[in-house]
Design a protein around this motif. Structure first.
Motif, PDB file in Angstrom:
ATOM      1  N   ILE A  31       0.856  -1.185   0.000  1.00 27.86           N
ATOM      2  CA  ILE A  31       0.000   0.000   0.000  1.00 27.86           C
ATOM      3  C   ILE A  31       0.892   1.234   0.000  1.00 27.86           C
ATOM      4  CG2 ILE A  31      -1.675   1.341   1.338  1.00 27.86           C
ATOM      5  CD1 ILE A  31      -2.862  -1.238   2.337  1.00 27.86           C
ATOM      6  N   VAL A  32       0.491   2.256  -0.752  1.00 24.87           N
ATOM      7  CA  VAL A  32       1.219   3.519  -0.782  1.00 24.87           C
ATOM      8  C   VAL A  32       0.228   4.648  -0.508  1.00 24.87           C
ATOM      9  CG1 VAL A  32       0.977   3.641  -3.298  1.00 24.87           C
ATOM     10  CG2 VAL A  32       2.704   5.033  -2.155  1.00 24.87           C
ATOM     11  N   TRP A  33       0.631   5.604   0.346  1.00 23.72           N
ATOM     12  CA  TRP A  33      -0.199   6.758   0.676  1.00 23.72           C
ATOM     13  C   TRP A  33       0.394   7.993  -0.013  1.00 23.72           C
ATOM     14  CZ3 TRP A  33       0.823   2.839   4.037  1.00 23.72           C
ATOM     15  CH2 TRP A  33      -0.271   2.230   4.658  1.00 23.72           C
ATOM     16  N   VAL A  34      -0.435   8.718  -0.744  1.00 21.98           N
ATOM     17  CA  VAL A  34       0.040   9.892  -1.477  1.00 21.98           C
ATOM     18  C   VAL A  34      -0.829  11.097  -1.145  1.00 21.98           C
ATOM     19  CG1 VAL A  34       0.981   8.524  -3.379  1.00 21.98           C
ATOM     20  CG2 VAL A  34      -1.386   9.320  -3.485  1.00 21.98           C
ATOM     21  N   LEU A  41      -9.738  11.243 -10.549  1.00 23.85           N
ATOM     22  CA  LEU A  41      -8.657  10.268 -10.396  1.00 23.85           C
ATOM     23  C   LEU A  41      -8.849   9.127 -11.385  1.00 23.85           C
ATOM     24  CD1 LEU A  41      -6.155   9.472  -8.706  1.00 23.85           C
ATOM     25  CD2 LEU A  41      -7.713   8.153  -7.248  1.00 23.85           C
ATOM     26  N   ASN A  42      -7.823   8.870 -12.190  1.00 25.14           N
ATOM     27  CA  ASN A  42      -7.871   7.823 -13.202  1.00 25.14           C
ATOM     28  C   ASN A  42      -6.608   6.981 -13.061  1.00 25.14           C
ATOM     29  OD1 ASN A  42      -8.139   6.202 -15.406  1.00 25.14           O
ATOM     30  ND2 ASN A  42      -8.297   7.844 -16.916  1.00 25.14           N
ATOM     31  N   LEU A  43      -6.779   5.718 -12.688  1.00 24.39           N
ATOM     32  CA  LEU A  43      -5.644   4.821 -12.485  1.00 24.39           C
ATOM     33  C   LEU A  43      -5.355   3.954 -13.700  1.00 24.39           C
ATOM     34  CD1 LEU A  43      -6.442   3.668  -8.827  1.00 24.39           C
ATOM     35  CD2 LEU A  43      -4.917   5.500  -9.564  1.00 24.39           C
ATOM     36  N   THR A  44      -6.032   4.241 -14.822  1.00 24.25           N
ATOM     37  CA  THR A  44      -5.806   3.470 -16.041  1.00 24.25           C
ATOM     38  C   THR A  44      -4.356   3.603 -16.496  1.00 24.25           C
ATOM     39  OG1 THR A  44      -8.094   3.881 -16.713  1.00 24.25           O
ATOM     40  CG2 THR A  44      -6.560   3.133 -18.414  1.00 24.25           C
ATOM     41  N   GLY A  45      -3.767   2.477 -16.856  1.00 22.90           N
ATOM     42  CA  GLY A  45      -2.391   2.488 -17.331  1.00 22.90           C
ATOM     43  C   GLY A  45      -1.357   2.434 -16.227  1.00 22.90           C
ATOM     44  N   SER A  46      -1.795   2.464 -14.967  1.00 23.98           N
ATOM     45  CA  SER A  46      -0.871   2.393 -13.836  1.00 23.98           C
ATOM     46  C   SER A  46      -1.003   1.019 -13.180  1.00 23.98           C
ATOM     47  CB  SER A  46      -1.189   3.485 -12.812  1.00 23.98           C
ATOM     48  OG  SER A  46      -2.328   3.129 -12.042  1.00 23.98           O
ATOM     49  N   PRO A  47      -0.036   0.614 -12.363  1.00 25.42           N
ATOM     50  CA  PRO A  47      -0.140  -0.681 -11.671  1.00 25.42           C
ATOM     51  C   PRO A  47      -0.958  -0.602 -10.389  1.00 25.42           C
ATOM     52  CG  PRO A  47       1.959   0.334 -11.163  1.00 25.42           C
ATOM     53  CD  PRO A  47       1.265   1.267 -12.134  1.00 25.42           C
ATOM     54  N   TYR A  48      -1.572   0.559 -10.104  1.00 30.51           N
ATOM     55  CA  TYR A  48      -2.239   0.770  -8.827  1.00 30.51           C
ATOM     56  C   TYR A  48      -3.748   0.612  -8.941  1.00 30.51           C
ATOM     57  CZ  TYR A  48       2.283   3.008  -8.240  1.00 30.51           C
ATOM     58  OH  TYR A  48       3.616   3.266  -8.231  1.00 30.51           O
ATOM     59  N   MET A  49      -4.358   0.312  -7.812  1.00 32.52           N
ATOM     60  CA  MET A  49      -5.811   0.278  -7.693  1.00 32.52           C
ATOM     61  C   MET A  49      -6.179   0.943  -6.370  1.00 32.52           C
ATOM     62  SD  MET A  49      -6.188  -3.817  -6.977  1.00 32.52           S
ATOM     63  CE  MET A  49      -5.190  -4.128  -8.434  1.00 32.52           C
ATOM     64  N   SER A  50      -7.463   1.207  -6.207  1.00 31.17           N
ATOM     65  CA  SER A  50      -7.914   1.891  -5.003  1.00 31.17           C
ATOM     66  C   SER A  50      -7.632   1.054  -3.767  1.00 31.17           C
ATOM     67  CB  SER A  50      -9.407   2.194  -5.095  1.00 31.17           C
ATOM     68  OG  SER A  50      -9.654   3.092  -6.160  1.00 31.17           O
ATOM     69  N   GLY A  51      -7.320   1.740  -2.662  1.00 30.39           N
ATOM     70  CA  GLY A  51      -7.035   1.064  -1.410  1.00 30.39           C
ATOM     71  C   GLY A  51      -8.283   0.429  -0.815  1.00 30.39           C
ATOM     72  N   PRO A  52      -8.117  -0.363   0.245  1.00 29.56           N
ATOM     73  CA  PRO A  52      -9.239  -1.117   0.826  1.00 29.56           C
ATOM     74  C   PRO A  52     -10.315  -0.255   1.458  1.00 29.56           C
ATOM     75  CG  PRO A  52      -7.255  -1.326   2.179  1.00 29.56           C
ATOM     76  CD  PRO A  52      -6.846  -0.655   0.914  1.00 29.56           C
ATOM     77  N   LEU A  99      -3.498   3.983  -2.184  1.00 35.76           N
ATOM     78  CA  LEU A  99      -3.434   3.114  -3.350  1.00 35.76           C
ATOM     79  C   LEU A  99      -2.747   1.804  -2.967  1.00 35.76           C
ATOM     80  CD1 LEU A  99      -2.217   5.747  -5.989  1.00 35.76           C
ATOM     81  CD2 LEU A  99      -4.576   5.085  -5.478  1.00 35.76           C
ATOM     82  N   ARG A 100      -3.044   0.768  -3.724  1.00 40.86           N
ATOM     83  CA  ARG A 100      -2.383  -0.515  -3.484  1.00 40.86           C
ATOM     84  C   ARG A 100      -2.010  -1.150  -4.816  1.00 40.86           C
ATOM     85  NH1 ARG A 100      -6.297  -4.770  -4.062  1.00 40.86           N
ATOM     86  NH2 ARG A 100      -8.389  -3.939  -4.318  1.00 40.86           N
ATOM     87  N   TRP A 101      -1.138  -2.136  -4.750  1.00 36.03           N
ATOM     88  CA  TRP A 101      -0.774  -2.872  -5.955  1.00 36.03           C
ATOM     89  C   TRP A 101      -0.758  -4.372  -5.644  1.00 36.03           C
ATOM     90  CZ3 TRP A 101       2.847  -0.543  -2.835  1.00 36.03           C
ATOM     91  CH2 TRP A 101       3.943  -1.282  -2.453  1.00 36.03           C
ATOM     92  N   GLU A 102      -1.004  -5.187  -6.670  1.00 34.17           N
ATOM     93  CA  GLU A 102      -1.035  -6.636  -6.501  1.00 34.17           C
ATOM     94  C   GLU A 102       0.209  -7.303  -7.065  1.00 34.17           C
ATOM     95  OE1 GLU A 102      -4.565  -8.320  -8.099  1.00 34.17           O
ATOM     96  OE2 GLU A 102      -5.895  -7.412  -6.604  1.00 34.17           O
ATOM     97  N   LEU A 103       0.638  -6.853  -8.246  1.00 31.68           N
ATOM     98  CA  LEU A 103       1.797  -7.444  -8.900  1.00 31.68           C
ATOM     99  C   LEU A 103       2.889  -6.408  -9.059  1.00 31.68           C
ATOM    100  CD1 LEU A 103       0.043  -9.577 -11.662  1.00 31.68           C
ATOM    101  CD2 LEU A 103       0.978 -10.377  -9.491  1.00 31.68           C
ATOM    102  N   PRO A 104       4.142  -6.761  -8.723  1.00 26.41           N
ATOM    103  CA  PRO A 104       4.576  -8.069  -8.233  1.00 26.41           C
ATOM    104  C   PRO A 104       4.190  -8.291  -6.777  1.00 26.41           C
ATOM    105  CG  PRO A 104       6.418  -6.558  -8.234  1.00 26.41           C
ATOM    106  CD  PRO A 104       5.280  -5.814  -8.874  1.00 26.41           C
TER     107      PRO A 104
END
Length: 393
Positions: free
Chosen positions: A94-97, A111-122, A208-213
């Protein structure tokens, strides 16, 4: 005498070989923008291209350092407006910005996360932005709502609500407030989990959070996550002590100069060790040359071996988790809201949901099944149902 003549040459070759193998194994030194009030290390999957090599970070995880040494993240949808990183949790991924202009609600409206490795946090939920005429005293607002000073003007006040009841009270308040926009946003602030809301939402954070890797379990085990080999995107967990033979980054020097500094710093001790090993090897070779030649060769090429982690659950385990078919009321036990935390879509009658054992968090079957194939923990509370079932058996 013969050993003393060849030792420096062999030493140099072995050092270069070890450095090359360690670099190719994905062990890179961490980096920091060195903000005077906030230090945190930047390491895999993140990297700063100006200060770290390409194999030190995963694609699309590039960061940068601002002129005042803040760590910045750019989303492809808004390349000219970086976000400032406040904290990174490598274990939970998880990353906080924050917004450098101090107006996070304005950023999340588009906010548009298209094209990034991130998705909305929990903690991503639906918010409603209202415009209320004149100044508004934040202490007089209904529970579940706060003002947004950065979006307010002299003749109106922007208000953000988190609950439907608060929205209805504001709209019915003598017609002074009307809805401007509704948005699902991953806003976060300290106290969110305890129901404590800030009086002004201008300078909260985006989670924001990421799954891969998937390196979270590797970090928990005390390992270093990185690429396996010189090419490809295969990631492994390296359980090593210290920094191994990984060279520190030295800005402004060519590669040959960096190797020269590393060789010069470690030559005295390693020269003695290699000379001793050659002496012992020559003594043993007289006894059994062929066998000990193979042993000497294998001992000189020992490198850290990656442990490839299998992070998800198998299909039989996933299918063992209980399913529930929603009725017309869409009511579920212990359900906090009517929205799937993964796809953020509202539950509909006749839809099939699956619950995580122990924590009883519900999700769409297709959403949670895909998640569990890659992660062995609940997306909301990080509970590990697999470990719980093993402990209880």
């Amino acid at each position: 005498m013969h050993i003393l003549v060849i030792t420096p040459t062999i030493f140099s070759l072995l050092m270069i070989f070890f450095i090359h193998r360690t670099q190719s194994a994905g062990i890179c030194p961490s980096f920091s923008c060195n903000h005077p009030r906030k230090y945190f290390p930047i390491h895999f999957p993140f990297r700063v291209p100006r200060n770290q090599s390409k194999r030190c970070g995963y694609p699309r995880f590039d960061l940068s350092c601002s002129s005042d040494r803040e760590t910045c993240l750019r989303l492809p949808s808004s390349p000219s407006e970086p976000l400032v990183i406040k904290e990174i949790d490598y274990a939970d991924q998880i990353v906080w910005v924050s917004d450098p202009n101090g107006c996070v609600p304005k950023r999340v409206m588009n906010l548009n996360l298209t094209g990034s490795p991130y998705m909305s946090g929990p903690y991503s939920v639906e918010y409603t932005l209202l415009s209320c005429s004149g100044p508004v005293d934040p202490t007089q607002l209904p529970a579940g709502s706060s003002v947004v000073r950065c979006l307010s003007e002299q003749d109106f006040t922007a208000v953000l609500t988190f609950e439907k009841e608060a929205e209805e009270k504001l709209v019915n308040l003598k017609g002074q407030c009307h809805v401007t926009k509704r948005v699902v946003a991953p806003l976060w602030w300290r106290g969110l989990a305890y129901g404590v809301y800030p009086m002004d939402m201008s300078d909260v954070l985006i989670q924001l959070r990421w799954e891969l890797p998937g390196c979270g379990d590797c970090v928990v085990r005390g390992g270093s996550c990185g690429f396996i080999g010189d090419s490809g995107l295969d990631v492994g967990c390296f359980l090593l002590g210290g920094n191994g033979l990984s060279p520190s980054y030295i800005p402004g020097l060519p590669r040959s100069a960096k190797y020269g500094l590393i060789l010069g710093a470690g030559m005295p001790g390693l020269l003695f060790m290699i000379g001793l090993s050659f002496y012992l090897s020559s003594r043993v070779r007289a006894y059994n040359q062929s066998r000990n030649h193979a042993n000497a060769e294998s001992s000189s090429t020992i490198t850290p071996q990656p442990i490839i982690l299998t992070l998800g659950l198998d299909d039989p385990t996933i299918e063992s988790y209980p399913k529930t078919v929603l009725g017309e009321s869409k009511r579920l036990p212990k359900l906090s809201d009517g929205t799937c935390p993964i796809c953020l879509s509202e539950y509909q009658p006749k839809e099939t949901l699956r619950a995580i054992p122990d924590c009883n968090h519900y999700f769409h079957v297709e959403c949670i099944d895909e998640w569990l194939r890659m992660n062995a923990t609940c997306p909301l509370c990080r509970n590990s149902p697999q470990k719980s079932s093993e402990n209880g058996s």
